[in-house]
Design an enzyme around this catalytic site. Structure first.
Site, PDB file in Angstrom:
ATOM      1  N   HIS A   1    -104.204 105.517  36.456  1.00  0.00           N
ATOM      2  CA  HIS A   1    -104.594 107.397  36.428  1.00  0.00           C
ATOM      3  C   HIS A   1    -106.114 107.260  35.710  1.00  0.00           C
ATOM      4  O   HIS A   1    -106.119 106.587  34.371  1.00  0.00           O
ATOM      5  CB  HIS A   1    -102.815 106.657  34.583  1.00  0.00           C
ATOM      6  CG  HIS A   1    -102.724 108.138  34.772  1.00  0.00           C
ATOM      7  ND1 HIS A   1    -103.539 109.305  33.407  1.00  0.00           N
ATOM      8  CD2 HIS A   1    -101.871 108.626  34.608  1.00  0.00           C
ATOM      9  CE1 HIS A   1    -103.710 110.302  34.140  1.00  0.00           C
ATOM     10  NE2 HIS A   1    -102.115 110.096  34.653  1.00  0.00           N
TER      11      HIS A   1
ATOM     12  N   CYS B   1     -56.463  71.171  59.391  1.00  0.00           N
ATOM     13  CA  CYS B   1     -55.362  70.509  57.929  1.00  0.00           C
ATOM     14  C   CYS B   1     -56.818  71.571  56.887  1.00  0.00           C
ATOM     15  O   CYS B   1     -56.949  72.660  57.358  1.00  0.00           O
ATOM     16  CB  CYS B   1     -56.017  69.516  58.047  1.00  0.00           C
ATOM     17  SG  CYS B   1     -58.144  68.357  57.740  1.00  0.00           S
TER      18      CYS B   1
END
Length: 630
Positions: free
Chosen positions: A551, A31
């Site tokens: 760095h 359904c």
């Protein structure tokens, strides 16, 4: 367990497995929100095992049929399920269900595939009602008339929709079913029926025909297709294979269409009209009782999935009278449950239940209440009772205003309230509006005084335990610490004489003015990046996924001959916190006129809520330099 499910094939396979496999399936339909399955025998604890599947809201055992509530995605699960089950090989005989349950099952299977079409057409009709209300002069325009016949088309040809879906349910030829039902809505028959109604006579082999018109009808095409399923199988057994493709549909048309006009149509239409008239008698003589019964009990019928059986009543009322009070009273039942789940959303303190309740509320606005009922209201009982009480009071109050719907609502809800307006029944929309407001307010009041009904059921306890374990796991990875990789003076990135680092364009971080020429691993992880030519920087990814760039100095990439840096690790090498990564020549860097200040950057900074630098000014080995919050 209700949650978002996108792998419908997997869910369908899991359900079939829990049901005992294809050999145990006797019938399967759907359904609007449920997969409805009839099995030959019932596996042990099948309700509980299927209910626990992700994507399943709950399972209802009604009349020998397992109704697996999935929600608005049931069509996708059904399509996946029927691929696993050969419908043609399933039994076509009767099941152990009672006649009433079989009728209701057929109603739900027939209406479900096109209920949203009817709902859409009903909304268009509601919009046109609103247009007539605000701009009455537009009703005479051609544009309005075109939209009007568009909105009515699905109802006029409703038998055709029923022929398509019913033929699949009863497993008969869809094209023969459509051909038979198209004959019922033929304009020629409509003209004959009008002649009969005007006092004329139309006979079939001397048998007088009734004035029944089959546009918008439900039971005549439904029973026609049901009988067709037996007739077609009989003819297929009797006819020669050479002539069968032509003679079978021809004989079905010649037999069933006249049978529908003479017997099936008048009998079934009369039955639907009788049931509708019986309800209408109650609604007209004791409207307060009709309002309270429908408003209070409709959602109970939804629980057991038997509400589809009332569709012929609604449509019979619209067909014969052009209005229906039943759907008007359903409005208050639906709004009561919607308001109850919304009140629950505001009153509950459980974050997970807030998500579930609000999601269910949104589907409820479109008239789909199963997620509301099974997700929250029925689960905690009190919200469902509040919604039913609201429907009772709303229906009772509205009954004094003679409420009707003047356009069919495929899915009754707040959006269909406008269907109650008609200039000839001015009190109707007033009663529906008042009843709706009352039905919406009552659950909030009841929940304020009597609570949400929340108790720690099995689902909540399991969820709490799951959340607790998740919280413990989150706590372990919630905070990440990075130690100082270099000994020296700590400085903020803003003091680095380089715009890229100072403006944090590469990410958050900190800087160190080195006092030593060794670079150590700030955490355990793996070497991510090496610069083999200059060796001036190094990248490492921690075990927690933090990407770090160290760095050494600024503009040091140009120092290559002689080199100023030396790596002590290889690419993708695993390292532990404190391992030596690289060394550098501080004097060589100074001779090249390059600043020694060394930025330590978190490349994937956006993945974290907060990166906090230490407030110390000097860095020693083992000192905590950065704290990262996930």
């Amino acid at each position: 367990m209700a949650s978002i499910i996108r792998d419908y094939d997997q869910l369908a396979s899991q359900i079939l497995d829990k049901l005992g496999g294809e050999s145990n399936i006797e019938n399967v339909t759907r359904c609007a929100t449920r997969l409805r399955v009839v099995t030959k025998h019932r596996p042990e604890n099948v309700k509980e095992s299927i209910s626990s599947l992700t994507g399943v809201i709950t399972v209802v055992d009604k009349g020998g049929q397992l109704q697996i509530v999935i929600g608005t995605n049931v069509d996708k699960v059904y399509d996946a399920f029927v691929k696993l089950v050969n419908l043609d090989t399933l039994p076509t005989g009767g099941s152990e269900q009672s006649i009433l349950n079989r009728v209701i099952a057929s109603m739900s299977a027939v209406f479900a595939p096109f209920v949203y079409i009817l709902a859409a057409a009903g909304l268009i009709q509601g919009g046109l009602i609103l247009v007539k209300w605000v701009f009455p002069y537009l009703e005479q325009t051609d544009t309005f008339k075109i939209f009007n016949f568009i909105s009515w088309a699905p109802f006029v040809f409703l038998p055709v929709f029923i022929a398509i879906t019913a033929s699949k349910f009863f497993r008969t030829n869809t094209f023969i079913a459509v051909a038979c039902c198209v004959a019922l809505v033929s304009p020629d028959w409509a003209a004959m029926a009008a002649l009969i109604k005007a006092g004329g006579s139309v006979t079939f082999f001397g048998i007088p025909l009734s004035q029944t018109v089959y546009t918008s009808s439900v039971l005549p095409p439904l029973f026609l297709v049901w009988i067709l399923s037996y007739l077609e199988r009989f003819l297929n057994r009797c006819l020669n294979d050479v002539v069968k493709p032509v003679l079978c549909p021809m004989l079905c048309l010649l037999i069933l269409v006249p049978a529908a006009l003479v017997i099936i149509g008048p009998l079934t239409s009369g039955t639907a009209f009788f049931v509708a008239s019986s309800y209408n008698w109650l609604a007209e003589t004791m409207p307060w009782l009709a309002g309270t019964l429908v408003g209070g009990l409709w959602q109970v019928l939804v629980i057991f999935g038997v509400h589809w059986g009332f569709a012929p009543v609604f449509l019979a009322n619209f067909e014969h009278f052009g209005r229906d009070s039943f759907q008007a009273y359903i409005t208050f039942a639906v709004i009561g449950q919607i308001a109850s789940v919304l009140a629950f959303f505001f009153f509950t303190k459980n974050k997970e239940l807030k998500k579930v309740s609000f999601s269910a509320f949104l589907t409820g606005l479109f008239g789909i209440t199963e997620p509301i009922i099974y997700g929250i209201n029925l689960r905690f009982k009190k919200p469902f009772l509040y919604g039913c009480c609201a429907g009772i009071v709303g229906g009772f109050i509205a009954s004094f205003f003679t409420p009707y719907y003047f356009a069919y609502a495929g899915l009754v809800g707040p959006l269909t309230i406008v269907n109650g307006y008609n200039i000839n029944f001015p009190t109707s929309i007033i009663g529906i509006a008042i009843g709706s407001i009352v039905s919406f307010i009552i659950p909030f009041i009841l929940m304020l005084f009597f609570g949400t009904g929340e108790k720690k059921d099995a689902l909540m306890l399991a969820k709490e335990e799951e959340d607790k374990q998740q919280e413990l796991a989150d706590d372990k990875k919630k905070i990440i610490y990075l130690n100082a990789p270099i000994i020296g003076e700590i400085k903020p990135l803003s003091e680095v004489p380089d715009e890229v680092f100072a403006n944090k364009l590469m990410g958050e971080g900190i800087a160190i003015e080195p006092k030593d020429n060794h670079v150590y691993a700030p955490c355990s992880g793996k070497i991510l990046t090496l610069f083999n030519e200059s060796k001036h920087a190094i990248g490492i990814i921690s075990d927690d996924g933090v990407e770090i760039l160290i760095h050494v100095g600024l503009d040091t990439v140009k120092i290559t001959n002689p080199p100023a840096f030396e790596y002590h690790v290889k690419l993708e090498q695993s390292v532990n916190q404190g391992d030596l990564l690289m060394t550098f020549d501080m004097d060589r860097i100074r001779q090249a006129n390059c600043p020694l200040i060394t930025p330590i950057i978190i490349i994937n900074s956006l993945d974290y809520n907060l990166i906090q630098a230490t407030d110390k000014t000097d860095a020693k080995l083992g000192d905590r330099l950065l704290t990262i919050y996930q």
